[in-house]
Design a protein around this motif. Structure first.
Motif, PDB file in Angstrom:
ATOM      1  N   LEU A  10       8.051 103.918   6.114  1.00  0.00           N
ATOM      2  CA  LEU A  10       8.677 102.832   6.866  1.00  0.00           C
ATOM      3  C   LEU A  10       9.251 101.838   5.858  1.00  0.00           C
ATOM      4  CD1 LEU A  10       9.450 101.344   9.409  1.00  0.00           C
ATOM      5  CD2 LEU A  10       7.113 100.461   9.555  1.00  0.00           C
ATOM      6  N   ILE A  11      10.569 101.696   5.871  1.00  0.00           N
ATOM      7  CA  ILE A  11      11.277 100.859   4.908  1.00  0.00           C
ATOM      8  C   ILE A  11      11.828  99.620   5.609  1.00  0.00           C
ATOM      9  CG2 ILE A  11      13.112 100.784   3.168  1.00  0.00           C
ATOM     10  CD1 ILE A  11      13.141 103.878   3.275  1.00  0.00           C
ATOM     11  N   GLY A  12      11.554  98.468   5.052  1.00  0.00           N
ATOM     12  CA  GLY A  12      12.183  97.234   5.512  1.00  0.00           C
ATOM     13  C   GLY A  12      13.387  96.921   4.644  1.00  0.00           C
ATOM     14  N   LEU A  13      14.538  96.738   5.264  1.00  0.00           N
ATOM     15  CA  LEU A  13      15.764  96.403   4.538  1.00  0.00           C
ATOM     16  C   LEU A  13      16.189  94.996   4.927  1.00  0.00           C
ATOM     17  CD1 LEU A  13      17.763  99.742   5.011  1.00  0.00           C
ATOM     18  CD2 LEU A  13      16.208  99.120   3.152  1.00  0.00           C
ATOM     19  N   VAL A  14      16.257  94.101   3.945  1.00  0.00           N
ATOM     20  CA  VAL A  14      16.552  92.699   4.208  1.00  0.00           C
ATOM     21  C   VAL A  14      17.788  92.288   3.420  1.00  0.00           C
ATOM     22  CG1 VAL A  14      15.666  90.342   4.196  1.00  0.00           C
ATOM     23  CG2 VAL A  14      14.068  92.269   4.445  1.00  0.00           C
ATOM     24  N   SER A  15      18.860  91.963   4.129  1.00  0.00           N
ATOM     25  CA  SER A  15      20.065  91.456   3.479  1.00  0.00           C
ATOM     26  C   SER A  15      20.060  89.932   3.579  1.00  0.00           C
ATOM     27  CB  SER A  15      21.322  92.032   4.138  1.00  0.00           C
ATOM     28  OG  SER A  15      22.468  91.650   3.411  1.00  0.00           O
ATOM     29  N   ILE A  16      20.198  89.270   2.451  1.00  0.00           N
ATOM     30  CA  ILE A  16      20.064  87.821   2.382  1.00  0.00           C
ATOM     31  C   ILE A  16      21.404  87.211   2.006  1.00  0.00           C
ATOM     32  CG2 ILE A  16      18.876  85.914   1.220  1.00  0.00           C
ATOM     33  CD1 ILE A  16      16.581  88.087   0.758  1.00  0.00           C
ATOM     34  N   SER A  17      22.047  86.573   2.980  1.00  0.00           N
ATOM     35  CA  SER A  17      23.374  85.992   2.758  1.00  0.00           C
ATOM     36  C   SER A  17      23.663  84.966   3.835  1.00  0.00           C
ATOM     37  CB  SER A  17      24.451  87.090   2.786  1.00  0.00           C
ATOM     38  OG  SER A  17      25.737  86.526   2.881  1.00  0.00           O
ATOM     39  N   ASP A  18      24.003  83.747   3.424  1.00  0.00           N
ATOM     40  CA  ASP A  18      24.378  82.712   4.394  1.00  0.00           C
ATOM     41  C   ASP A  18      25.572  83.166   5.228  1.00  0.00           C
ATOM     42  OD1 ASP A  18      22.424  80.851   3.712  1.00  0.00           O
ATOM     43  OD2 ASP A  18      23.653  79.922   2.158  1.00  0.00           O
ATOM     44  N   ARG A  19      26.608  83.662   4.539  1.00  0.00           N
ATOM     45  CA  ARG A  19      27.871  83.985   5.237  1.00  0.00           C
ATOM     46  C   ARG A  19      27.750  85.238   6.104  1.00  0.00           C
ATOM     47  NH1 ARG A  19      32.107  83.704   0.434  1.00  0.00           N
ATOM     48  NH2 ARG A  19      30.281  84.523  -0.676  1.00  0.00           N
ATOM     49  N   ALA A  20      27.095  86.280   5.585  1.00  0.00           N
ATOM     50  CA  ALA A  20      26.955  87.493   6.391  1.00  0.00           C
ATOM     51  C   ALA A  20      26.063  87.254   7.606  1.00  0.00           C
ATOM     52  CB  ALA A  20      26.403  88.632   5.542  1.00  0.00           C
ATOM     53  N   PRO A  44      10.107 112.424   5.776  1.00  0.00           N
ATOM     54  CA  PRO A  44      10.463 111.586   6.920  1.00  0.00           C
ATOM     55  C   PRO A  44      10.474 110.087   6.582  1.00  0.00           C
ATOM     56  CG  PRO A  44       8.747 113.177   7.510  1.00  0.00           C
ATOM     57  CD  PRO A  44       8.885 113.216   6.031  1.00  0.00           C
ATOM     58  N   TRP A  45      11.414 109.372   7.189  1.00  0.00           N
ATOM     59  CA  TRP A  45      11.477 107.924   6.986  1.00  0.00           C
ATOM     60  C   TRP A  45      12.185 107.267   8.158  1.00  0.00           C
ATOM     61  CZ3 TRP A  45      16.163 105.133   6.145  1.00  0.00           C
ATOM     62  CH2 TRP A  45      17.311 105.941   6.082  1.00  0.00           C
ATOM     63  N   ARG A  46      11.912 106.002   8.326  1.00  0.00           N
ATOM     64  CA  ARG A  46      12.647 105.172   9.266  1.00  0.00           C
ATOM     65  C   ARG A  46      12.703 103.763   8.712  1.00  0.00           C
ATOM     66  NH1 ARG A  46       9.020 102.395  12.902  1.00  0.00           N
ATOM     67  NH2 ARG A  46       6.864 103.081  12.534  1.00  0.00           N
ATOM     68  N   MET A  47      13.484 102.907   9.346  1.00  0.00           N
ATOM     69  CA  MET A  47      13.689 101.593   8.750  1.00  0.00           C
ATOM     70  C   MET A  47      13.673 100.474   9.782  1.00  0.00           C
ATOM     71  SD  MET A  47      17.701 102.091   8.041  1.00  0.00           S
ATOM     72  CE  MET A  47      18.744 102.520   9.427  1.00  0.00           C
ATOM     73  N   GLU A  48      13.389  99.279   9.287  1.00  0.00           N
ATOM     74  CA  GLU A  48      13.512  98.032  10.025  1.00  0.00           C
ATOM     75  C   GLU A  48      14.490  97.179   9.236  1.00  0.00           C
ATOM     76  OE1 GLU A  48      11.927  96.239  12.645  1.00  0.00           O
ATOM     77  OE2 GLU A  48      10.950  98.037  13.420  1.00  0.00           O
ATOM     78  N   THR A  49      15.500  96.610   9.893  1.00  0.00           N
ATOM     79  CA  THR A  49      16.499  95.822   9.164  1.00  0.00           C
ATOM     80  C   THR A  49      16.477  94.364   9.602  1.00  0.00           C
ATOM     81  OG1 THR A  49      18.269  96.320  10.755  1.00  0.00           O
ATOM     82  CG2 THR A  49      17.988  97.847   8.912  1.00  0.00           C
ATOM     83  N   ARG A  50      16.800  93.486   8.657  1.00  0.00           N
ATOM     84  CA  ARG A  50      16.908  92.055   8.921  1.00  0.00           C
ATOM     85  C   ARG A  50      18.095  91.503   8.142  1.00  0.00           C
ATOM     86  NH1 ARG A  50      13.499  93.823  11.730  1.00  0.00           N
ATOM     87  NH2 ARG A  50      11.383  93.041  12.180  1.00  0.00           N
ATOM     88  N   LEU A  51      18.879  90.642   8.775  1.00  0.00           N
ATOM     89  CA  LEU A  51      19.999  89.963   8.133  1.00  0.00           C
ATOM     90  C   LEU A  51      19.738  88.468   8.264  1.00  0.00           C
ATOM     91  CD1 LEU A  51      22.799  89.982   6.808  1.00  0.00           C
ATOM     92  CD2 LEU A  51      23.813  90.263   9.087  1.00  0.00           C
ATOM     93  N   ILE A  52      19.461  87.809   7.136  1.00  0.00           N
ATOM     94  CA  ILE A  52      18.988  86.425   7.176  1.00  0.00           C
ATOM     95  C   ILE A  52      19.727  85.558   6.156  1.00  0.00           C
ATOM     96  CG2 ILE A  52      16.690  87.064   8.021  1.00  0.00           C
ATOM     97  CD1 ILE A  52      15.657  86.781   5.150  1.00  0.00           C
ATOM     98  N   PRO A  53      19.675  84.226   6.332  1.00  0.00           N
ATOM     99  CA  PRO A  53      20.353  83.330   5.388  1.00  0.00           C
ATOM    100  C   PRO A  53      19.554  83.109   4.105  1.00  0.00           C
ATOM    101  CG  PRO A  53      19.336  82.044   7.134  1.00  0.00           C
ATOM    102  CD  PRO A  53      19.140  83.496   7.494  1.00  0.00           C
ATOM    103  N   ASP A  54      20.230  82.521   3.105  1.00  0.00           N
ATOM    104  CA  ASP A  54      19.599  82.169   1.829  1.00  0.00           C
ATOM    105  C   ASP A  54      18.735  80.922   2.024  1.00  0.00           C
ATOM    106  OD1 ASP A  54      20.746  83.885  -0.449  1.00  0.00           O
ATOM    107  OD2 ASP A  54      22.557  83.295   0.591  1.00  0.00           O
ATOM    108  N   LEU A  76      12.962  96.334   0.705  1.00  0.00           N
ATOM    109  CA  LEU A  76      14.030  96.112  -0.254  1.00  0.00           C
ATOM    110  C   LEU A  76      14.912  94.963   0.223  1.00  0.00           C
ATOM    111  CD1 LEU A  76      15.104  99.817  -0.869  1.00  0.00           C
ATOM    112  CD2 LEU A  76      13.513  98.459  -2.213  1.00  0.00           C
ATOM    113  N   THR A  77      15.153  94.017  -0.672  1.00  0.00           N
ATOM    114  CA  THR A  77      16.071  92.925  -0.356  1.00  0.00           C
ATOM    115  C   THR A  77      17.356  93.109  -1.137  1.00  0.00           C
ATOM    116  OG1 THR A  77      15.438  91.407  -2.150  1.00  0.00           O
ATOM    117  CG2 THR A  77      14.063  91.380  -0.146  1.00  0.00           C
ATOM    118  N   THR A  78      18.456  92.604  -0.581  1.00  0.00           N
ATOM    119  CA  THR A  78      19.714  92.556  -1.331  1.00  0.00           C
ATOM    120  C   THR A  78      20.256  91.143  -1.238  1.00  0.00           C
ATOM    121  OG1 THR A  78      21.236  93.089   0.483  1.00  0.00           O
ATOM    122  CG2 THR A  78      20.222  94.937  -0.659  1.00  0.00           C
ATOM    123  N   GLY A  79      20.755  90.657  -2.370  1.00  0.00           N
ATOM    124  CA  GLY A  79      21.375  89.334  -2.396  1.00  0.00           C
ATOM    125  C   GLY A  79      20.420  88.221  -2.784  1.00  0.00           C
TER     126      GLY A  79
END
Length: 200
Positions: A10-20, A44-54, A76-79
């Motif tokens: 189970l992978i958590g993917l977190v994109s961190i960007s005010d504008r996005a 096997p894998w699956r994911m949970e995603t989050r798009l949040i501000p800085d 995993l975080t990006t940004g």
């Protein structure tokens, strides 16, 4: 509904960007990671995603949620890892950490320095919270893939290992699922004693 596979990652993917996060532009980090894992994982894998501000409190709360409540094995975080005032991802990550894994950040910068001298401005960190490994990745899709896979020569031989080669064994050690990779994308490294026999 069938039960999840015992070794499902189970992978958590977190994109961190005010504008996005406010819709000013399209997030590219999460789609790039989804695409990469689709090629790289053989188990096997699956994911949970989050798009949040800085925003440090928001980042901290999101990481805690994914680790403690959702039960992600890998986050995993990006940004948000540069020197700008709004770049607070490493601070938020360290604030929720139980153990710091400095080798991940060191290797990410080593890989990126082969492409751009500004890699020394990156402050990515790797940490463990409970039974979850949290890694800060770059924000650009090309840099994400380079960081995870490492550098190969013209013949396709590994010159500099990517960080993901060490992730499956790290997950083994902290009580996570047994993760297998597609060797042509990234070859997971484990000591011989930790390698499971292939199912016939």
């Amino acid at each position: 509904m069938s039960a999840p596979h015992p070794d499902e990652l189970l992978i958590g993917l977190v994109s961190i960007s005010d504008r996005a996060s406010t819709g000013v532009y399209e997030d590219k980090g999460i789609p790039a990671l989804q695409d990469w894992f689709g090629k790289a994982l053989a188990s096997p894998w699956r994911m949970e995603t989050r798009l949040i501000p800085d925003d440090q409190p928001t980042i901290e709360a999101t990481l805690i949620e994914l680790c403690d409540r959702v039960g992600c094995h890998l986050v995993l975080t990006t940004g948000g890892t540069g020197p700008a005032p709004r770049d607070v991802t490493p601070e938020a990550t360290l604030a929720v950490a139980h153990k710091v894994m400095p080798g991940f950040g060191e290797q990410m910068r080593q890989i990126s320095l082969a492409f751009v001298p500004t890699a020394i401005l990156s402050r990515q960190v790797g940490v463990i919270r409970g039974r979850t490994l949290i890694l800060n990745l770059p924000g650009q899709p090309k840099a994400i893939a380079e960081t995870l896979e490492g550098l190969k020569d013209a013949e396709g031989q590994q010159k500099v290992p990517g960080i993901f080669a060490a992730v499956p064994y790290c997950l083994d050690l902290i009580g996570g699922p047994y993760v297998e990779t597609t060797d042509t994308v990234v070859k997971a490294f484990r000591p011989k004693s930790a390698i499971r026999p292939k199912a016939v």
